[in-house]
Design a protein around this motif. Structure first.
Motif, PDB file in Angstrom:
ATOM      1  N   PHE A   1       0.844  -1.196   0.000  1.00  0.00           N
ATOM      2  CA  PHE A   1       0.000   0.000   0.000  1.00  0.00           C
ATOM      3  C   PHE A   1       0.880   1.247   0.000  1.00  0.00           C
ATOM      4  O   PHE A   1       1.975   1.251   0.567  1.00  0.00           O
TER       5      PHE A   1
ATOM      6  N   SER B   1     -11.503   2.612   7.394  1.00  0.00           N
ATOM      7  CA  SER B   1     -10.842   3.197   6.226  1.00  0.00           C
ATOM      8  C   SER B   1     -11.666   4.178   5.416  1.00  0.00           C
ATOM      9  O   SER B   1     -11.115   4.886   4.599  1.00  0.00           O
TER      10      SER B   1
ATOM     11  N   LYS C   1      -5.176   3.093   5.971  1.00  0.00           N
ATOM     12  CA  LYS C   1      -4.794   1.836   5.327  1.00  0.00           C
ATOM     13  C   LYS C   1      -4.673   0.688   6.330  1.00  0.00           C
ATOM     14  O   LYS C   1      -5.032  -0.437   6.031  1.00  0.00           O
TER      15      LYS C   1
END
Length: 187
Positions: free
Chosen positions: A80, A110, A120
């Motif tokens: 991510f 999120s 995240k």
């Protein structure tokens, strides 16, 4: 499919948990009223606990090694686009008690439709120093399942889009730190 959580057992000693709790109790910045009154899409209250907020810059010296490990897991397993935690970001110090049947019903961390970022990862650190019962941590992914026992000093890291909850406290007091790692918006 990626694992729904990472778990580290007994990362912090009972003494270190006590030191962190005492520090936060003396140095927290504010009490979060809106989080304590979190609601679901039908406006039903879903969170019953006390939340104190403290700036990351005040507590990072206790927790940097844990967060570095989380960044490494992201690098190796998820990829991510995440950002460093800013010094002026708050972390949550959650206290769940049996007196008011504290719990936090199903939610994700999120979703943020108003900003250019998303949470995240959620990192939960159990800083409890006294025995409690209840307060089990569960996730929902193809059914409800209990995550490994979040014993004092243990850490759970999970993608923030996974539904999760804290079951009601039956006796005692459960204390956790919730740290949210942010990054650019999920697309």
């Amino acid at each position: 499919m990626k694992t729904t959580y990472w778990f580290w057992n007994n990362i912090l000693s009972k003494e270190k948990c006590l030191e962190i709790n005492n520090f936060i109790e003396k140095n927290y910045d504010t009490i979060e009223k809106t989080s304590c009154e979190a609601t679901d899409i039908n406006n039903n209250k879903i969170k019953y606990c006390d939340v104190k907020l403290i700036y990351w810059k005040k507590v990072k010296h206790f927790l940097e090694d844990i967060i570095d490990n989380c960044y490494l897991i992201n690098q190796e397993e998820y990829g991510f686009n995440i950002w460093p935690i800013c010094n002026n970001h708050y972390i949550n110090y959650n206290t769940y008690t049996s007196e008011n049947n504290s719990n936090y019903d199903w939610h994700i961390d999120s979703v943020n439709h108003e900003k250019n970022s998303d949470v995240k990862f959620t990192i939960l650190i159990n800083t409890s120093t006294d025995i409690y019962s209840g307060g089990e941590f569960e996730q929902y992914s193809h059914g409800v399942y209990k995550v490994k026992e979040l014993t004092p000093g243990s850490v759970i890291m999970m993608p923030s889009y996974v539904y999760h909850r804290v079951r009601p406290i039956k006796s005692g007091q459960r204390k956790t730190l919730a740290i949210f790692i942010q990054g650019s918006k999920f697309i």
